[in-house]
Design a protein around this motif. Structure first.
Motif, mmCIF file in Angstrom:
data_model
loop_
_atom_site.group_PDB
_atom_site.id
_atom_site.type_symbol
_atom_site.label_atom_id
_atom_site.label_comp_id
_atom_site.label_asym_id
_atom_site.label_seq_id
_atom_site.Cartn_x
_atom_site.Cartn_y
_atom_site.Cartn_z
ATOM 1 N N MET A 23 0.816 -1.212 0.000
ATOM 2 C CA MET A 23 0.000 0.000 0.000
ATOM 3 C C MET A 23 0.850 1.263 0.000
ATOM 4 S SD MET A 23 -3.043 -0.931 -0.401
ATOM 5 C CE MET A 23 -3.935 0.568 -0.087
ATOM 6 N N ASP A 24 2.100 1.176 0.469
ATOM 7 C CA ASP A 24 2.957 2.357 0.429
ATOM 8 C C ASP A 24 3.611 2.526 -0.942
ATOM 9 O OD1 ASP A 24 4.905 0.399 0.451
ATOM 10 O OD2 ASP A 24 5.760 0.980 2.367
ATOM 11 N N GLY A 25 3.252 1.642 -1.894
ATOM 12 C CA GLY A 25 3.716 1.784 -3.263
ATOM 13 C C GLY A 25 5.029 1.099 -3.566
#
Length: 61
Positions: A50-52
């Motif tokens: 989710m933090d990429g």
């Protein structure tokens, strides 16, 4: 591109299939046959958090 050609290109567009089946323009069997003929591209998947961050990169560092 003509409208007819554009509609032909959209025949199997996921966003359009339910409407085409309900309108009788395509059968569920035709849609299923199309799905079965698609190649398996799972090897092209790139997972991420989710933090990429790419999880493959995280595993290597």
């Amino acid at each position: 591109m003509s409208l007819a050609q554009a509609n032909k290109n959209l025949k199997y567009d996921k966003r359009m299939t339910e409407n085409k089946i309900n309108a009788g323009e395509m059968t569920k069997e035709e849609w299923q046959k199309h799905l079965e003929q698609l190649p398996d591209l799972a090897h092209n998947v790139e997972t991420f958090t989710m933090d990429g961050k790419n999880t493959k990169d995280d595993d290597n560092h």
